[in-house]
Design a protein around this motif. Structure first.
Motif, PDB file in Angstrom:
ATOM      1  N   CYS A  48     -13.279 -17.137  -7.054  1.00 36.31           N
ATOM      2  CA  CYS A  48     -12.612 -16.602  -8.241  1.00 36.31           C
ATOM      3  C   CYS A  48     -11.114 -16.530  -7.995  1.00 36.31           C
ATOM      4  O   CYS A  48     -10.671 -16.035  -6.960  1.00 36.31           O
ATOM      5  CB  CYS A  48     -13.156 -15.209  -8.577  1.00 36.31           C
ATOM      6  N   ARG A  49     -10.354 -17.056  -8.970  1.00 34.52           N
ATOM      7  CA  ARG A  49      -8.893 -16.970  -8.880  1.00 34.52           C
ATOM      8  C   ARG A  49      -8.340 -16.283 -10.119  1.00 34.52           C
ATOM      9  O   ARG A  49      -7.234 -16.551 -10.535  1.00 34.52           O
ATOM     10  CB  ARG A  49      -8.293 -18.379  -8.741  1.00 34.52           C
ATOM     11  N   ASN A  50      -9.160 -15.414 -10.724  1.00 33.31           N
ATOM     12  CA  ASN A  50      -8.745 -14.840 -12.000  1.00 33.31           C
ATOM     13  C   ASN A  50      -7.720 -13.726 -11.879  1.00 33.31           C
ATOM     14  O   ASN A  50      -7.246 -13.231 -12.887  1.00 33.31           O
ATOM     15  CB  ASN A  50      -9.980 -14.333 -12.771  1.00 33.31           C
ATOM     16  N   CYS A  51      -7.410 -13.271 -10.656  1.00 31.23           N
ATOM     17  CA  CYS A  51      -6.300 -12.331 -10.536  1.00 31.23           C
ATOM     18  C   CYS A  51      -5.642 -12.509  -9.172  1.00 31.23           C
ATOM     19  O   CYS A  51      -6.150 -13.235  -8.319  1.00 31.23           O
ATOM     20  CB  CYS A  51      -6.752 -10.884 -10.744  1.00 31.23           C
ATOM     21  N   MET A  53      -5.202 -10.308  -6.791  1.00 37.48           N
ATOM     22  CA  MET A  53      -5.794  -9.655  -5.618  1.00 37.48           C
ATOM     23  C   MET A  53      -6.569 -10.714  -4.840  1.00 37.48           C
ATOM     24  O   MET A  53      -6.798 -10.573  -3.657  1.00 37.48           O
ATOM     25  CB  MET A  53      -6.738  -8.522  -6.038  1.00 37.48           C
ATOM     26  N   GLY A  54      -6.986 -11.738  -5.584  1.00 39.37           N
ATOM     27  CA  GLY A  54      -7.732 -12.848  -4.983  1.00 39.37           C
ATOM     28  C   GLY A  54      -6.783 -13.902  -4.476  1.00 39.37           C
ATOM     29  O   GLY A  54      -5.600 -13.607  -4.305  1.00 39.37           O
ATOM     30  N   CYS A  56     -10.816 -14.798  -4.289  1.00 36.16           N
ATOM     31  CA  CYS A  56     -11.955 -14.200  -3.606  1.00 36.16           C
ATOM     32  C   CYS A  56     -13.096 -15.200  -3.558  1.00 36.16           C
ATOM     33  O   CYS A  56     -13.233 -16.022  -4.448  1.00 36.16           O
ATOM     34  CB  CYS A  56     -12.450 -12.977  -4.367  1.00 36.16           C
ATOM     35  N   GLY A  68     -15.981  -9.552  -4.655  1.00 35.54           N
ATOM     36  CA  GLY A  68     -14.552  -9.800  -4.677  1.00 35.54           C
ATOM     37  C   GLY A  68     -13.800  -8.492  -4.514  1.00 35.54           C
ATOM     38  O   GLY A  68     -14.417  -7.419  -4.493  1.00 35.54           O
ATOM     39  N   VAL A  69     -12.479  -8.559  -4.405  1.00 36.34           N
ATOM     40  CA  VAL A  69     -11.683  -7.338  -4.201  1.00 36.34           C
ATOM     41  C   VAL A  69     -11.941  -6.323  -5.316  1.00 36.34           C
ATOM     42  O   VAL A  69     -12.037  -5.122  -5.086  1.00 36.34           O
ATOM     43  CB  VAL A  69     -10.174  -7.694  -4.117  1.00 36.34           C
ATOM     44  N   CYS A  70     -12.116  -6.801  -6.544  1.00 34.16           N
ATOM     45  CA  CYS A  70     -12.355  -5.892  -7.674  1.00 34.16           C
ATOM     46  C   CYS A  70     -13.793  -5.391  -7.703  1.00 34.16           C
ATOM     47  O   CYS A  70     -14.115  -4.470  -8.446  1.00 34.16           O
ATOM     48  CB  CYS A  70     -12.026  -6.575  -8.997  1.00 34.16           C
ATOM     49  N   ALA A  72     -16.430  -7.644  -8.201  1.00 32.37           N
ATOM     50  CA  ALA A  72     -17.274  -8.624  -8.900  1.00 32.37           C
ATOM     51  C   ALA A  72     -18.225  -9.284  -7.915  1.00 32.37           C
ATOM     52  O   ALA A  72     -17.822  -9.653  -6.810  1.00 32.37           O
ATOM     53  CB  ALA A  72     -16.398  -9.671  -9.573  1.00 32.37           C
ATOM     54  N   ILE A  77     -18.998 -13.736 -11.054  1.00 32.26           N
ATOM     55  CA  ILE A  77     -17.989 -14.775 -10.823  1.00 32.26           C
ATOM     56  C   ILE A  77     -18.472 -16.136 -11.353  1.00 32.26           C
ATOM     57  O   ILE A  77     -17.747 -16.841 -12.057  1.00 32.26           O
ATOM     58  CB  ILE A  77     -17.626 -14.843  -9.319  1.00 32.26           C
ATOM     59  N   ARG A  80     -18.475 -16.067 -15.164  1.00 34.03           N
ATOM     60  CA  ARG A  80     -17.103 -16.130 -15.706  1.00 34.03           C
ATOM     61  C   ARG A  80     -16.548 -17.542 -15.594  1.00 34.03           C
ATOM     62  O   ARG A  80     -15.912 -18.047 -16.518  1.00 34.03           O
ATOM     63  CB  ARG A  80     -16.199 -15.148 -14.944  1.00 34.03           C
ATOM     64  N   ILE A 230      -9.600 -10.217 -15.360  1.00 34.48           N
ATOM     65  CA  ILE A 230     -10.076  -9.198 -14.417  1.00 34.48           C
ATOM     66  C   ILE A 230     -10.368  -7.884 -15.118  1.00 34.48           C
ATOM     67  O   ILE A 230      -9.613  -7.423 -15.976  1.00 34.48           O
ATOM     68  CB  ILE A 230      -9.095  -8.927 -13.248  1.00 34.48           C
TER      69      ILE A 230
HETATM   70 FE1  SF4 Z   1     -11.601 -12.497  -9.146  1.00 33.52          FE
HETATM   71 FE2  SF4 Z   1     -11.978  -9.855  -8.839  1.00 33.52          FE
HETATM   72 FE3  SF4 Z   1     -11.104 -11.397  -6.783  1.00 33.52          FE
HETATM   73 FE4  SF4 Z   1      -9.484 -10.881  -8.867  1.00 33.52          FE
HETATM   74  S1  SF4 Z   1     -10.305  -9.406  -7.404  1.00 33.52           S
HETATM   75  S2  SF4 Z   1      -9.790 -12.858  -7.881  1.00 33.52           S
HETATM   76  S3  SF4 Z   1     -10.963 -10.912 -10.562  1.00 33.52           S
HETATM   77  S4  SF4 Z   1     -13.118 -11.496  -7.847  1.00 33.52           S
END
Ligand code: SF4
Ligand code: CUV
Length: 656
Positions: A48-51, A53-54, A56, A68-70, A72, A77, A80, A230
């Motif tokens: 996932c590269r949607n934010c 923080m990643g 991820c 993921g960091v959030c 998910a 993932i 999405r 995100i």
């Molecule tokens: Fe994706 Fe969540 Fe990682 Fe952001 S933190 S890249 S939304 S999985």
């Protein structure tokens, strides 16, 4: 480096691939090889590269990291990512549809203006005027669409009707109410409509207003991006439901509008004989390849190539004439309507240039490799990009404007003609292979052929002469030997008496191997029942229904049968397949086939295997939600068997 026989079953591709290797030209197959091994996370859909923080990624073997960091998880993932693919595919088709609707509006407004200025524009006919760049070529179809949409047609000029229809279409892109699309309501049978209404409730998500009925084409695409931002939607069920909804906005909105209004502007296809494969390039002629998707451009290039001044110029420069040929879907558009030969499908775009005989490749949008510019550098070929939204570094930019369409098309053709003297004759090698076939099977043409109704097909299905119908569609993908799975699946189904309809690069593949000739029914690849039926009616065992947006012709056809039997589309012995899928558009098409009730096979595994819940929804749960689901099977023989089994199951359920 690959052996030429590994890349394709097509002899022209094999030859040109070998030639490219001899010349040291890099092609799609070398680039694919250089990408090996491709990222395992990407293949499974778990990155996932949607934010920021990643990025991820989830451990696909069950260990850490599981989130993921959030927070998910893999299913969120994967779902999405898939929704974003559907949205991008739906956007490409639908933006194309919007462009056609805008062109129809521009045409109507220009006709109106001409009228006011006292220039010759006829009141009740096709608003014809030699100086109008676009006209209504199929007035009957315009009226039929208007009637479906509930627009009063009595006493209106063609200009007025064209304007009103274009406005309803454009309104479907941006309206803000909660109603389903006007085009969807006008075209879809009530039983399937009901299934769309109830789908979300069946999936346990009653808060989806309107179920999976799309409200506006653009809105569902925007909402897809919103949901996947995100911290927004995390339940794979609701994410995928919205995927169905977005894809239905493509099917019964954007793509449908593209097909229907293209028919209005350029004529509804009728059955016509034509030719396919690289052998359609001509040694002594100026060769122009139109490549991409929108006939708003390619139609004008075809016209401009008949301009007497340009023909004279071509002769003066030593050519015998101007030869326009197609590539990919825009090629199918002019093939279907005018019998313009089609030079090849997706994996032949570089191969066409390698012949050394192409003066210009004129491109608009979608499926055009930026690599064409690099290959063209090895020859005299000019890549001419025309769409303000698709620019190719290193190409010549002659951007298109509908209001000055004729002038610009002539400029493009002139550029190609003037390039003819730059061709190095000793570097030309055109493969001789080409194949004839019948094309132009629009729904209207099919109805006409069968005497005004689909009864003969329906009766043959009930009798069991034909077991069912399969819609074969979609791209080439260099991960599969070009056309191999297209042809294998087609043959395996025809052997089992399944009538084929198809579009896109599948259709070009089928045509190249003679499947669109009625004589193909005499081969061992066609079963006895199907053979008898197509001989009786004088048709090939597979019908070319056009480009990718014309997949809606397949839906409209299925819809007519569903109406006749008073069942939803999902009850019919009909299946779909994209044997060599590649684009995001193909993902949207597969999804809208399934959402509309047609169980669909994919020959390339989409990046979803990292999400077990997602896989279960797509391949099983959807049967209870929309009455159809995905079959994923890379082996073409097994795939054909699974598709056939599905047809037989549907026959049993219908009691036939
Ligand atoms: Fe994706 Fe969540 Fe990682 Fe952001 S933190 S890249 S939304 S999985
Ligand atoms: Ni729109 S989408 S490779 S040209 S079918 Fe051909 Fe068709 Fe796929 Fe593209």
């Amino acid at each position: 480096m690959k052996k030429y026989k590994e890349v394709s079953i097509d002899p022209t591709t094999q030859k040109m691939y070998e030639r490219a290797q001899e010349m040291g030209i890099e092609t799609v197959w070398e680039r694919l090889e250089k990408q090996q091994p491709q990222c395992g996370y990407g293949l499974l859909g778990v990155c996932c590269r949607n934010c920021m923080m990643g990025p991820c990624r989830i451990n696909p073997f069950g260990g850490e990291p599981r989130r993921g960091v959030c927070g998910a998880d893999a299913d969120t993932i994967v779902a999405r990512n898939l929704l974003r693919m559907i949205a991008a595919g739906a956007a490409a088709h639908s933006d194309h549809g919007r462009h056609v609707a805008l062109t129809l509006l521009i045409a109507a407004e220009m006709a109106e203006k001409f009228k006011k200025e006292g220039k010759p524009v006829l009141e009740l006919d096709n608003m014809a005027s030699s100086t109008l760049p676009y006209q209504v070529r199929d007035v009957e179809k315009l009226k039929a669409i208007a009637e479906r949409l509930g627009i009063e047609t009595e006493g209106k000029t063609v200009r007025e009707l064209a304007k009103e229809v274009a406005e309803v279409a454009l309104n479907d892109f941006g309206k803000q109410d909660e109603e389903a699309l006007a085009f969807l309501k006008a075209y879809l049978n009530p039983k399937t409509y009901e299934m769309f209404e109830k789908a979300a409730e069946k999936a346990g998500m009653p808060w989806f207003e309107n179920g999976i009925l799309p409200r506006s084409i653009d809105r569902e695409i925007v909402e897809s991006l919103h949901r996947t931002h995100i911290g927004t939607d995390h339940d794979p069920v609701s994410i995928l439901l919205h995927g169905l909804k977005t894809s239905l906005g493509d099917a019964w909105g954007g793509s449908l509008i593209a097909t229907e209004l293209q028919d209005v502007l350029f004529g509804t296809p009728q059955v016509i004989k034509a030719e396919a494969n690289l052998g359609v390039l001509k040694e002594d002629y100026v060769n122009i390849v139109v490549h991409g998707h929108e006939p708003v451009l390619s139609e004008k290039i075809v016209e401009a190539a008949q301009d007497p001044e340009l023909l004279e110029l071509a002769e003066k420069l030593g050519a015998k004439g101007i030869n326009v040929v197609g590539m990919c879907c825009t090629g199918l558009e002019v093939l279907m309507r005018h019998g313009i030969p089609i030079a090849g499908n997706f994996l032949q775009q570089e191969m066409a240039i390698v012949t050394g005989a192409v003066e210009a490749m004129v491109v608009d949008v979608q499926c055009i490799m930026p690599a064409t510019v690099d290959v063209a550098r090895c020859f005299h070929t000019k890549i001419i990009d025309t769409s303000p939204l698709a620019t190719f570094p290193g190409a010549i930019h002659i951007k298109f404007d509908e209001r000055r369409a004729d002038e610009i098309a002539k400029e493009i053709v002139k550029t190609a003609v003037e390039n003819f003297p730059n061709r190095s004759k000793v570097r030309v090698e055109i493969p001789k292979e080409k194949m004839a076939g019948y094309v132009g099977f629009s729904v209207e043409a099919i109805l006409k052929h069968f005497g005004g109704s689909l009864k003969p097909i329906e009766e043959a299905i009930v009798e069991g002469k034909i077991k069912g119908v399969a819609g074969l569609v979609g791209c080439n993908n260099p991960k599969i030997k070009q056309d191999h799975n297209h042809i294998k699946i087609a043959n395996e189904l025809m052997k089992r008496d399944v009538l084929l309809v198809g579009t896109g690069c599948w259709a070009t593949a089928a045509m190249k191997y003679g499947i669109f000739l009625p004589e193909y029914a005499d081969t061992e690849n066609v079963g006895p029942g199907l053979r008898e039926f197509v001989k009786e009616w004088g048709i090939p065992p597979a019908l070319n229904m056009g480009s990718c947006v014309d997949c809606t012709r397949i839906l409209v056809l299925a819809d007519l049968v569903a109406r006749d039997l008073n069942v939803p589309i999902s009850a019919l012995p009909v299946v779909g397949s994209a044997p060599e899928a590649m684009t995001e558009k193909a993902v949207s098409i597969g999804t809208y086939f399934v959402a509309s009730g047609i169980t669909t096979h994919l020959g390339i595994v989409p990046p979803v295997l990292g999400g077990p819940k997602v896989v279960k929804i797509l391949t099983q749960d959807l049967y209870d939600i929309v009455g159809a689901a995905f079959i994923v099977e890379p082996d073409p023989y097994k795939a054909a068997k699974l598709m056939y089994d599905h047809i037989m199951k549907k026959r049993k359920e219908l009691g036939i």
